[in-house]
Each structure stands twice: as C-alpha cells, then as structure tokens.
Design a protein around this motif. Sequence first.
Motif, PDB file in Angstrom:
ATOM      1  N   GLY A  54       0.804  -1.211   0.000  1.00 43.83           N
ATOM      2  CA  GLY A  54       0.000   0.000   0.000  1.00 43.83           C
ATOM      3  C   GLY A  54       0.843   1.269   0.000  1.00 43.83           C
ATOM      4  N   LEU A  55       1.803   1.345   0.900  1.00 42.72           N
ATOM      5  CA  LEU A  55       2.588   2.576   1.006  1.00 42.72           C
ATOM      6  C   LEU A  55       3.408   2.863  -0.260  1.00 42.72           C
ATOM      7  CD1 LEU A  55       3.391   4.996   2.710  1.00 42.72           C
ATOM      8  CD2 LEU A  55       5.140   3.572   3.789  1.00 42.72           C
ATOM      9  N   PRO A  56       4.180   1.897  -0.768  1.00 41.78           N
ATOM     10  CA  PRO A  56       4.899   2.194  -2.011  1.00 41.78           C
ATOM     11  C   PRO A  56       3.956   2.555  -3.166  1.00 41.78           C
ATOM     12  CG  PRO A  56       5.684   0.127  -1.061  1.00 41.78           C
ATOM     13  CD  PRO A  56       4.517   0.564  -0.233  1.00 41.78           C
ATOM     14  N   ALA A  57       2.800   1.896  -3.235  1.00 40.19           N
ATOM     15  CA  ALA A  57       1.871   2.189  -4.333  1.00 40.19           C
ATOM     16  C   ALA A  57       1.256   3.575  -4.159  1.00 40.19           C
ATOM     17  CB  ALA A  57       0.777   1.125  -4.405  1.00 40.19           C
ATOM     18  N   LEU A  58       0.997   3.955  -2.911  1.00 39.91           N
ATOM     19  CA  LEU A  58       0.485   5.303  -2.641  1.00 39.91           C
ATOM     20  C   LEU A  58       1.485   6.344  -3.142  1.00 39.91           C
ATOM     21  CD1 LEU A  58      -1.615   7.150  -1.191  1.00 39.91           C
ATOM     22  CD2 LEU A  58      -0.297   6.835   0.912  1.00 39.91           C
ATOM     23  N   LEU A  59       2.754   6.113  -2.824  1.00 34.43           N
ATOM     24  CA  LEU A  59       3.791   7.052  -3.259  1.00 34.43           C
ATOM     25  C   LEU A  59       3.892   7.068  -4.786  1.00 34.43           C
ATOM     26  CD1 LEU A  59       6.556   6.436  -0.565  1.00 34.43           C
ATOM     27  CD2 LEU A  59       4.780   8.190  -0.639  1.00 34.43           C
ATOM     28  N   VAL A 382      -0.286   1.185 -12.483  1.00 38.93           N
ATOM     29  CA  VAL A 382       0.418   2.312 -11.856  1.00 38.93           C
ATOM     30  C   VAL A 382       1.810   1.877 -11.400  1.00 38.93           C
ATOM     31  CG1 VAL A 382       0.442   3.771  -9.793  1.00 38.93           C
ATOM     32  CG2 VAL A 382      -1.643   3.570 -11.140  1.00 38.93           C
ATOM     33  N   VAL A 383       1.860   0.729 -10.746  1.00 40.97           N
ATOM     34  CA  VAL A 383       3.133   0.269 -10.192  1.00 40.97           C
ATOM     35  C   VAL A 383       4.130  -0.019 -11.319  1.00 40.97           C
ATOM     36  CG1 VAL A 383       4.210  -1.672  -8.978  1.00 40.97           C
ATOM     37  CG2 VAL A 383       2.140  -0.614  -8.056  1.00 40.97           C
ATOM     38  N   PHE A 384       3.659  -0.686 -12.351  1.00 37.83           N
ATOM     39  CA  PHE A 384       4.551  -0.988 -13.466  1.00 37.83           C
ATOM     40  C   PHE A 384       5.018   0.304 -14.136  1.00 37.83           C
ATOM     41  CE2 PHE A 384       5.804  -1.935 -17.761  1.00 37.83           C
ATOM     42  CZ  PHE A 384       6.573  -3.080 -17.605  1.00 37.83           C
ATOM     43  N   PHE A 385       4.085   1.199 -14.357  1.00 37.09           N
ATOM     44  CA  PHE A 385       4.403   2.453 -15.030  1.00 37.09           C
ATOM     45  C   PHE A 385       5.459   3.247 -14.253  1.00 37.09           C
ATOM     46  CE2 PHE A 385       3.734   6.999 -15.636  1.00 37.09           C
ATOM     47  CZ  PHE A 385       3.924   7.097 -17.008  1.00 37.09           C
ATOM     48  N   VAL A 386       5.223   3.413 -12.982  1.00 36.33           N
ATOM     49  CA  VAL A 386       6.160   4.227 -12.196  1.00 36.33           C
ATOM     50  C   VAL A 386       7.503   3.512 -12.053  1.00 36.33           C
ATOM     51  CG1 VAL A 386       6.569   5.292  -9.948  1.00 36.33           C
ATOM     52  CG2 VAL A 386       4.327   5.464 -11.014  1.00 36.33           C
ATOM     53  N   GLY A 387       7.443   2.215 -11.802  1.00 39.37           N
ATOM     54  CA  GLY A 387       8.682   1.467 -11.576  1.00 39.37           C
ATOM     55  C   GLY A 387       9.538   1.334 -12.832  1.00 39.37           C
ATOM     56  N   TRP A 388       8.920   0.964 -13.924  1.00 36.73           N
ATOM     57  CA  TRP A 388       9.713   0.614 -15.116  1.00 36.73           C
ATOM     58  C   TRP A 388       9.665   1.649 -16.221  1.00 36.73           C
ATOM     59  CZ3 TRP A 388      13.359  -2.869 -14.708  1.00 36.73           C
ATOM     60  CH2 TRP A 388      13.229  -3.864 -13.732  1.00 36.73           C
ATOM     61  N   THR A 407      19.070   6.950  -0.673  1.00 37.65           N
ATOM     62  CA  THR A 407      18.971   5.495  -0.560  1.00 37.65           C
ATOM     63  C   THR A 407      17.519   5.056  -0.526  1.00 37.65           C
ATOM     64  OG1 THR A 407      20.898   5.710   0.846  1.00 37.65           O
ATOM     65  CG2 THR A 407      19.881   3.525   0.727  1.00 37.65           C
ATOM     66  N   LEU A 408      16.732   5.749   0.298  1.00 36.22           N
ATOM     67  CA  LEU A 408      15.329   5.359   0.447  1.00 36.22           C
ATOM     68  C   LEU A 408      14.599   5.391  -0.886  1.00 36.22           C
ATOM     69  CD1 LEU A 408      13.786   6.935   3.670  1.00 36.22           C
ATOM     70  CD2 LEU A 408      13.850   4.520   2.972  1.00 36.22           C
ATOM     71  N   SER A 409      14.897   6.415  -1.684  1.00 38.54           N
ATOM     72  CA  SER A 409      14.163   6.523  -2.947  1.00 38.54           C
ATOM     73  C   SER A 409      14.523   5.386  -3.898  1.00 38.54           C
ATOM     74  CB  SER A 409      14.380   7.889  -3.601  1.00 38.54           C
ATOM     75  OG  SER A 409      15.751   8.144  -3.733  1.00 38.54           O
ATOM     76  N   VAL A 410      15.760   4.945  -3.834  1.00 36.69           N
ATOM     77  CA  VAL A 410      16.148   3.826  -4.698  1.00 36.69           C
ATOM     78  C   VAL A 410      15.533   2.523  -4.180  1.00 36.69           C
ATOM     79  CG1 VAL A 410      18.073   2.471  -5.567  1.00 36.69           C
ATOM     80  CG2 VAL A 410      18.242   4.957  -5.478  1.00 36.69           C
ATOM     81  N   VAL A 411      15.510   2.380  -2.858  1.00 41.14           N
ATOM     82  CA  VAL A 411      14.852   1.193  -2.270  1.00 41.14           C
ATOM     83  C   VAL A 411      13.392   1.170  -2.698  1.00 41.14           C
ATOM     84  CG1 VAL A 411      14.084   0.130  -0.103  1.00 41.14           C
ATOM     85  CG2 VAL A 411      16.409   1.070  -0.288  1.00 41.14           C
ATOM     86  N   TRP A 412      12.770   2.334  -2.648  1.00 40.01           N
ATOM     87  CA  TRP A 412      11.353   2.439  -3.045  1.00 40.01           C
ATOM     88  C   TRP A 412      11.169   2.007  -4.498  1.00 40.01           C
ATOM     89  CZ3 TRP A 412       9.684   6.459  -6.517  1.00 40.01           C
ATOM     90  CH2 TRP A 412       8.306   6.466  -6.755  1.00 40.01           C
ATOM     91  N   LEU A 413      12.021   2.540  -5.376  1.00 39.57           N
ATOM     92  CA  LEU A 413      11.870   2.203  -6.794  1.00 39.57           C
ATOM     93  C   LEU A 413      12.017   0.704  -7.012  1.00 39.57           C
ATOM     94  CD1 LEU A 413      11.519   3.422  -9.686  1.00 39.57           C
ATOM     95  CD2 LEU A 413      13.981   3.089  -9.934  1.00 39.57           C
ATOM     96  N   TRP A 414      13.038   0.128  -6.371  1.00 36.18           N
ATOM     97  CA  TRP A 414      13.250  -1.313  -6.580  1.00 36.18           C
ATOM     98  C   TRP A 414      12.166  -2.146  -5.929  1.00 36.18           C
ATOM     99  CZ3 TRP A 414      15.618  -3.853 -10.197  1.00 36.18           C
ATOM    100  CH2 TRP A 414      16.518  -3.132 -10.993  1.00 36.18           C
ATOM    101  N   SER A 415      11.601  -1.636  -4.854  1.00 37.33           N
ATOM    102  CA  SER A 415      10.499  -2.401  -4.262  1.00 37.33           C
ATOM    103  C   SER A 415       9.303  -2.390  -5.215  1.00 37.33           C
ATOM    104  CB  SER A 415      10.138  -1.874  -2.870  1.00 37.33           C
ATOM    105  OG  SER A 415       9.357  -0.713  -2.978  1.00 37.33           O
ATOM    106  N   LEU A 416       9.062  -1.239  -5.864  1.00 35.84           N
ATOM    107  CA  LEU A 416       7.972  -1.189  -6.838  1.00 35.84           C
ATOM    108  C   LEU A 416       8.222  -2.160  -7.983  1.00 35.84           C
ATOM    109  CD1 LEU A 416       7.158   2.578  -7.558  1.00 35.84           C
ATOM    110  CD2 LEU A 416       5.790   0.950  -6.256  1.00 35.84           C
ATOM    111  N   ARG A 417       9.472  -2.166  -8.442  1.00 36.49           N
ATOM    112  CA  ARG A 417       9.808  -2.982  -9.614  1.00 36.49           C
ATOM    113  C   ARG A 417       9.716  -4.469  -9.340  1.00 36.49           C
ATOM    114  NH1 ARG A 417      15.102  -0.213 -12.409  1.00 36.49           N
ATOM    115  NH2 ARG A 417      13.925   1.360 -13.531  1.00 36.49           N
ATOM    116  N   THR A 418       9.923  -4.825  -8.098  1.00 37.03           N
ATOM    117  CA  THR A 418      10.001  -6.261  -7.795  1.00 37.03           C
ATOM    118  C   THR A 418       8.856  -6.709  -6.884  1.00 37.03           C
ATOM    119  OG1 THR A 418      11.530  -5.745  -6.004  1.00 37.03           O
ATOM    120  CG2 THR A 418      12.500  -6.352  -8.124  1.00 37.03           C
ATOM    121  N   VAL A 419       9.054  -6.500  -5.586  1.00 29.47           N
ATOM    122  CA  VAL A 419       8.115  -7.060  -4.607  1.00 29.47           C
ATOM    123  C   VAL A 419       6.685  -6.596  -4.837  1.00 29.47           C
ATOM    124  CG1 VAL A 419       7.559  -7.193  -2.142  1.00 29.47           C
ATOM    125  CG2 VAL A 419       9.938  -7.131  -2.892  1.00 29.47           C
TER     126      VAL A 419
END
Length: 440
Positions: A54-59, A382-388, A407-419
């Motif tokens: 929820g939180l990463p997708a909200l962002l 949304v998640v695919f679009f923002v991540g990739w 660092t946090l922003s990169v963790v966020w991006l990779w979490s969107l792309r994967t998990v």
Amino acid sequence: MADRETWATRLGFILASVGSAVGLGNIWRFPFQTAENGGAAFLAVYLAAVVIIGLPALLAEFVIGRRANINAITAFDRLDKPNWKAVGALGVLAGFWTMSYYSVVGGWVIRYVFGSATGAYFGDPGPADYFGMIASGLDAVFLHFVFMAVTVGIVALGVEDGIEKATKLMVPSIVVLMVGLAAYAATLPGGGEGYAFFLTPDLGTIVANFETVVPAAVGQALFSLSLGFSVMITYASYLGKDENLGTDGVSIAAFNTFVGVLAGFVVFPLLFAQGVEVGDAGAGAVFVSVASAFVDLPFGRVLGVVFFGVVLIAALSSAISLLEVVVSYVVDNYRFSRPATAVGLGAVLFVGGIPSAMYDGWLGWFDTVAVNLLLPLAALGVVFFVGWVMAGDAVDEIRQGTGGAETLSVVWLWSLRTVVLVAVAGTLVLSLQGLSAPPL
Ligand code: PFF
C-alpha cells in the motif's frame, strides 16, 4: 483547462487524502472482511500489505500526480507517455464503478442516522432484523439517491473550503467517538473472545486459506487507501514541489490503518458480546453490532445519531473524491460546466447503483468486481508504469522536497519494480478466482 489550484497548506492535502482514505472502507468494509476471512489472520496479512504494498503504491500515485500536475488521464500525456493513458482511464472507470454501490451503503448510513433519532431499531424490530429490512428495496433506492445528490451537490459547488472544513472536524471526531466506543465495548461481558478473534493470528488459517485471505487483504489495503482509483494521482496534482511525499504518505497510511483497526476494536467485542456469529454478520456487521450497543446505552439515541453522523461525513468525503476524479477529467477535457458534469455523472451513477440498492447480491457483486478485478488491475498498471517506465524520473520526483533521501528513494523504486509488482500481479491472479457471474 480548469484552474489548477494548489493546496493551501500541507495539512490541507493530508486531511483531504485522509478524508478520501478514511471512509466506509475502514468502518464498514474492514470489519466484515476481517470476519469473513479468519479474523486475526486477515488482520496480520492486511497490516503487512499496507506496509509492503500500500505505502509504495500510494507514493507511486503521488509521484505521477505531482509530476504531471493535471488530471489522472491527461497526466500520461504530460509525462510524454500517452500510450499509458489506459492506466489512468482504468482508475477513473474503477472509481465510477465503485461510486455506484458506495452510495447505496452511504444511503444505509443516512437511514441509521434517522433510525437512531427516532429509535426505529430500539424496540421491535431489534438491530439485527432492522438491517435486513432496510438494506434493499425501494427505500434503499431512495436513500441512495439522497446520498448521491448530496455528493453531487458538494462536487458541483466545488467547495474545497467546505470539504476541508468538514474533514478538519470529521477526523478528530471519528477518533474520539471510536475510542469512546472501543472503551465501552471493552467493558462488555463476553467481549473478550472478540479480541481473541481479532488479535490472535493463527498461521494455520493463513496458510490453509492463502488463496482467499491474501487477495482479500491486499484488495482491502488498496481500497482503503483509495488506490487504483486515480484519486491520489488527482490529489497530488495540486501539490507543490516542496512537499515531502514520503512523510505525507506514511502519515496518511498510518492514520488510515489506525482508524480501521480501531473499528475492529469496536465491532468484534460487540459482536461476540451479543452472540452474533461473526461469519454470518456479513455486510451488516457494523450496522448490527454498533446499533445493538446503542440500544443498551444511556443516551443511545443521541450516541447513534452522532456515530452514524460521523460515519456519514467520512463516507461523503470519500465519495466526493471518487466523483471528483471523474468530474475533473470531464471538465478539463470536454468543457462542460462543473455543475452540469457533476449532475450528469451523478444521474448515471444513480441508475448504475439501482441494482445494488434493490438486491444485496448485486451490491456484493459490484464490490467484488471492483476489489477483485478493477482495483488490482489499475494498481498493477500504476506500479509498473512508475517502476519501469517513469523509472529515473520517478526517483527524481520523489526526492523533491525530501532533502535527498537518496537510498530510500532507490529502495522504493526497486520495491515497486520487484516485490510490489509481483505481489499485486499475484493478487490479481488469485483474486480473479473470486470473481463470479452477476447474480441474475
Ligand atoms: N478509501 C475509501 C474507504 O476506505 O472508504 C473508499 C474509497 C474512496 C475508495 C475513494 C476509492 C476512492 F477513490
């Protein structure tokens, strides 16, 4: 184009988003989903889903909205990715769909405000039968109309001030009332089992029912945060660049979850204390349980009016956001006036909601299609679009106003792309199995 306003204050944005997020999903949907999906097992998966998905997708929605500064469909043009417009359009469609039955439940709440005032469920029929009597039929159609009309009226006027003021009042009053009710519920004999049901997760239940509990919990997390409906894209489009999206997202998600959990602390002890079978409680769970409490309480009628009044405001501030997304798109692009658009769309939505108001099977079906299909599909987009697709631009955008957060922003991006991507896709696949044909 319509005027692009910006939020007057940081609090204004947070409260409006909270106003959208906190609604029937927290107070009505969350308790009965929990009841139907194994109690604490559901709660545990839901909490994990809020944090991990929820939180990463909200962002992600925030990033699209703030970067593009325009309604959720045109946003994809602004980002130079016109082929992805379907994602925004799907969200708008999901909002439209959801609004049709959300308004029917809103109508039930109106009924309970008056029912509390007149004492309609205080004698015979008691609270359990009363719900059955009012949930479907012509009365329900009428109150669905009233709820829709009020929503349309507010959106037509475009009273940001009204919304902002209402939410400022609503948020604290919900918390105070719910805490009060939870405290009362704690004093009831027999309520203890309710806490056990709600708070003692049983890993076995999660594993045995993985295929139903997980999609239900993820769907609830998305629904409750108003994700997948393009609402948060739209709201973030009114944001300034100095806003810290990360901390705002955390505040909104935390507050929204808190209200849902609080509703559980009210509903479950009450249901168990009254010996209502939780599994049977269904869509009426919160109405039946809370109404029964008011029957026994001193000043029960007054409390009933206040409680359901607050639920009504919460429902309205969510409904407004649902309608606003569609209205803003039409007004931006087709040059109809705002009032005419709001009334026209409201009329279509009213008609669309009639089956849900006439037969509860239809309401359940509309809800299932929204949460099992439209929502995860739009969220996946949304998640695919923002991540990739946005990728580096997304990282750039989320860093604005955070003073770095490299660092946090990169963790966020990779979490969107994967998990997050895998989890939402998996949820979609699993939840498709929960779809059923309409109850013709
Ligand atoms: N989040 C709202 C609730 O929990 O009641 C429901 C909702 C409102 C869903 C607005 C979607 C939305 F766009």
